[in-house]
Design a protein around this motif. Structure first.
Motif, PDB file in Angstrom:
ATOM      1  N   GLU A  95      23.087  69.629  39.938  1.00 40.02           N
ATOM      2  CA  GLU A  95      21.973  68.946  39.290  1.00 40.02           C
ATOM      3  C   GLU A  95      22.444  67.969  38.223  1.00 40.02           C
ATOM      4  O   GLU A  95      21.849  66.895  38.042  1.00 40.02           O
ATOM      5  CB  GLU A  95      21.017  69.974  38.687  1.00 40.02           C
ATOM      6  CG  GLU A  95      20.229  70.749  39.737  1.00 40.02           C
ATOM      7  CD  GLU A  95      19.610  72.027  39.214  1.00 40.02           C
ATOM      8  OE1 GLU A  95      19.148  72.822  40.038  1.00 40.02           O
ATOM      9  OE2 GLU A  95      19.597  72.219  37.982  1.00 40.02           O
ATOM     10  N   LEU A 124       9.249  68.405  39.964  1.00 34.87           N
ATOM     11  CA  LEU A 124       9.233  69.165  38.719  1.00 34.87           C
ATOM     12  C   LEU A 124       7.838  69.637  38.360  1.00 34.87           C
ATOM     13  O   LEU A 124       7.677  70.611  37.618  1.00 34.87           O
ATOM     14  CB  LEU A 124       9.813  68.303  37.591  1.00 34.87           C
ATOM     15  CG  LEU A 124      10.143  68.993  36.271  1.00 34.87           C
ATOM     16  CD1 LEU A 124      11.182  70.087  36.478  1.00 34.87           C
ATOM     17  CD2 LEU A 124      10.639  67.978  35.256  1.00 34.87           C
ATOM     18  N   PRO A 128       7.864  76.605  40.737  1.00 30.05           N
ATOM     19  CA  PRO A 128       9.036  76.992  41.530  1.00 30.05           C
ATOM     20  C   PRO A 128       8.722  77.966  42.657  1.00 30.05           C
ATOM     21  O   PRO A 128       9.286  77.853  43.758  1.00 30.05           O
ATOM     22  CB  PRO A 128       9.969  77.624  40.486  1.00 30.05           C
ATOM     23  CG  PRO A 128       9.577  76.981  39.204  1.00 30.05           C
ATOM     24  CD  PRO A 128       8.107  76.756  39.292  1.00 30.05           C
ATOM     25  N   ASP A 175      16.503  74.894  44.416  1.00 29.16           N
ATOM     26  CA  ASP A 175      16.631  74.743  42.965  1.00 29.16           C
ATOM     27  C   ASP A 175      16.987  73.307  42.598  1.00 29.16           C
ATOM     28  O   ASP A 175      16.438  72.741  41.640  1.00 29.16           O
ATOM     29  CB  ASP A 175      17.695  75.704  42.441  1.00 29.16           C
ATOM     30  CG  ASP A 175      17.634  75.878  40.936  1.00 29.16           C
ATOM     31  OD1 ASP A 175      17.966  74.919  40.221  1.00 29.16           O
ATOM     32  OD2 ASP A 175      17.267  76.975  40.467  1.00 29.16           O
ATOM     33  N   TYR A 179      14.663  71.026  40.099  1.00 30.74           N
ATOM     34  CA  TYR A 179      15.068  70.822  38.715  1.00 30.74           C
ATOM     35  C   TYR A 179      15.948  69.603  38.470  1.00 30.74           C
ATOM     36  O   TYR A 179      16.181  69.261  37.300  1.00 30.74           O
ATOM     37  CB  TYR A 179      15.798  72.073  38.199  1.00 30.74           C
ATOM     38  CG  TYR A 179      14.877  73.245  38.000  1.00 30.74           C
ATOM     39  CD1 TYR A 179      13.941  73.245  36.978  1.00 30.74           C
ATOM     40  CD2 TYR A 179      14.935  74.344  38.845  1.00 30.74           C
ATOM     41  CE1 TYR A 179      13.091  74.321  36.790  1.00 30.74           C
ATOM     42  CE2 TYR A 179      14.085  75.425  38.673  1.00 30.74           C
ATOM     43  CZ  TYR A 179      13.168  75.408  37.646  1.00 30.74           C
ATOM     44  OH  TYR A 179      12.324  76.472  37.472  1.00 30.74           O
ATOM     45  N   PHE A 182      14.346  67.080  36.120  1.00 27.52           N
ATOM     46  CA  PHE A 182      14.378  67.407  34.689  1.00 27.52           C
ATOM     47  C   PHE A 182      15.617  66.807  34.028  1.00 27.52           C
ATOM     48  O   PHE A 182      15.530  66.170  32.965  1.00 27.52           O
ATOM     49  CB  PHE A 182      14.356  68.927  34.501  1.00 27.52           C
ATOM     50  CG  PHE A 182      14.644  69.368  33.100  1.00 27.52           C
ATOM     51  CD1 PHE A 182      13.685  69.281  32.115  1.00 27.52           C
ATOM     52  CD2 PHE A 182      15.897  69.867  32.764  1.00 27.52           C
ATOM     53  CE1 PHE A 182      13.956  69.677  30.811  1.00 27.52           C
ATOM     54  CE2 PHE A 182      16.177  70.268  31.467  1.00 27.52           C
ATOM     55  CZ  PHE A 182      15.205  70.168  30.484  1.00 27.52           C
ATOM     56  N   ARG A 232      19.415  74.169  31.507  1.00 27.89           N
ATOM     57  CA  ARG A 232      19.537  74.562  32.907  1.00 27.89           C
ATOM     58  C   ARG A 232      20.367  75.830  33.084  1.00 27.89           C
ATOM     59  O   ARG A 232      20.081  76.645  33.970  1.00 27.89           O
ATOM     60  CB  ARG A 232      20.157  73.420  33.723  1.00 27.89           C
ATOM     61  CG  ARG A 232      19.226  72.286  33.956  1.00 27.89           C
ATOM     62  CD  ARG A 232      17.931  72.710  34.647  1.00 27.89           C
ATOM     63  NE  ARG A 232      18.213  73.385  35.901  1.00 27.89           N
ATOM     64  CZ  ARG A 232      17.693  74.558  36.242  1.00 27.89           C
ATOM     65  NH1 ARG A 232      16.841  75.175  35.453  1.00 27.89           N
ATOM     66  NH2 ARG A 232      18.007  75.090  37.400  1.00 27.89           N
ATOM     67  N   GLU A 235      18.006  78.670  32.249  1.00 31.46           N
ATOM     68  CA  GLU A 235      17.023  78.854  33.318  1.00 31.46           C
ATOM     69  C   GLU A 235      17.667  79.440  34.575  1.00 31.46           C
ATOM     70  O   GLU A 235      17.099  80.326  35.217  1.00 31.46           O
ATOM     71  CB  GLU A 235      16.356  77.511  33.634  1.00 31.46           C
ATOM     72  CG  GLU A 235      15.323  77.569  34.735  1.00 31.46           C
ATOM     73  CD  GLU A 235      14.075  78.338  34.335  1.00 31.46           C
ATOM     74  OE1 GLU A 235      13.392  78.866  35.228  1.00 31.46           O
ATOM     75  OE2 GLU A 235      13.800  78.406  33.120  1.00 31.46           O
ATOM     76  N   GLN A 239      17.047  83.132  36.714  1.00 35.11           N
ATOM     77  CA  GLN A 239      16.294  82.760  37.907  1.00 35.11           C
ATOM     78  C   GLN A 239      15.645  83.973  38.572  1.00 35.11           C
ATOM     79  O   GLN A 239      16.274  85.009  38.733  1.00 35.11           O
ATOM     80  CB  GLN A 239      17.211  82.067  38.909  1.00 35.11           C
ATOM     81  CG  GLN A 239      16.530  81.628  40.180  1.00 35.11           C
ATOM     82  CD  GLN A 239      15.308  80.757  39.936  1.00 35.11           C
ATOM     83  OE1 GLN A 239      14.200  81.151  40.261  1.00 35.11           O
ATOM     84  NE2 GLN A 239      15.505  79.590  39.341  1.00 35.11           N
TER      85      GLN A 239
END
Length: 308
Positions: A95, A124, A128, A175, A179, A182, A232, A235, A239
């Protein structure tokens, strides 16, 4: 009737608070937020130090850390650590690379770039868990569009999340889709806020773009990169929704991250003490990572102020 001594007018009717009590009144929301955080946290700490099963509520007793010792000697716990670390490293690395690349492409202000950046934020805005269910349908071996495209590309019988070999790849893909925007929007804001003088001087001197990126852009963008990485990593380490919605930690224990393991221990095995101990270990890991990132960020900011 009483009047205001400063302008001779009557005081406005309504509820009035003395200035002496105003700071305490304004701090009440923060106090309630702290209570709302600390009560579940302390409860989890207490449960983690007890032998507590929902199926045997009257056999509840203190075991003073035995849950932690049992976890440290359990091979499934270390598999959970391995899976969680692998998941966090893969998702955050991919990411960051994709988000930085897209932000560099959209750095110049224009209507087209602004429109594209808004469109890229759409994933986003999707929950999720809902995104995971969408991808679960798209990767269904029977009728999923992605399974069909994989077959056209030569990957016949692609089983995606139901295959132990490709399960991690599948959830990481979801994922990344959710994300990456973001990180993209955070780094894009950072790029557009950088001072223009160093780049104008480099352009006048004919400095190669690659050199400008490594020597000027990247060092100045480092605080934004650290901030994006911190959010991140936290997060990804916690998860739950994507993995549980797609595989519930399976196949087998290939995707058994901390949150999913704690959830299954609580609701399937009814082992409240073990579940709470898992969550406390996760909290300690996240706390240590957050402290490390914040200290590096503060050190970097002080160094930049010194150079300035």
């Amino acid at each position: 009737p009483m009047t205001d001594a400063s302008n001779g007018q009557k005081p406005a009717p309504g509820f009035r608070v003395s200035r002496k009590f105003l700071p305490y009144l304004l701090s009440l929301p923060a106090l309630f937020a702290c209570i709302g955080i600390l009560v579940p946290f302390v409860t989890a700490v207490v449960y983690s130090l007890q032998r507590y099963r929902l199926s045997q509520p009257f056999a509840r007793k203190w075991n003073w850390g035995q849950n932690y010792l049992d976890l440290l000697s359990d091979a499934s716990f270390w598999n959970t650590v391995k899976v969680s670390v692998t998941y966090a490293v893969l998702t955050v690395s991919i990411e960051l690379l994709l988000g930085l690349g897209i932000a560099l492409l959209l750095q110049k202000r224009s209507r087209v770039n602004n429109f594209v950046s808004i469109m890229l934020l759409m994933p986003l805005m999707t929950a999720p868990a809902l995104a995971a269910l969408m991808w679960k349908l798209m990767t269904n071996p029977g009728f999923g569009i992605l399974s069909y495209l994989a077959g056209v590309a030569g990957f016949a019988n692609m089983t995606w999340a139901s295959d132990p070999v490709t399960a991690m790849f599948t959830v990481v893909l979801v994922d990344v889709w959710v994300y990456t925007p973001f990180i993209m929007i955070l780094l894009l804001a950072g790029l557009r806020s950088l001072p223009t003088q160093p780049f104008e001087a480099a352009a006048l001197d004919g400095v190669p773009r690659l050199f400008v990126f490594w020597r000027i852009t990247l060092p100045m963008l480092t605080p934004f990169l650290l901030t994006a990485t911190l959010f991140r990593v936290i997060e990804s380490a916690q998860q739950f929704d994507i993995i549980y919605a797609m595989t519930q930690g399976g196949p087998g224990d290939k995707l058994m991250v901390f949150q999913v393991r704690a959830y299954l221990d609580f609701f399937q095995s009814t082992n409240v003490g073990r579940s709470a101990a898992l969550l406390m270990i996760l909290w300690a890991i996240v706390y240590a990572l957050s402290n490390a990132f914040i200290k590096n960020w503060l050190r970097l900011r002080e160094r930049q102020r010194g150079n300035a």
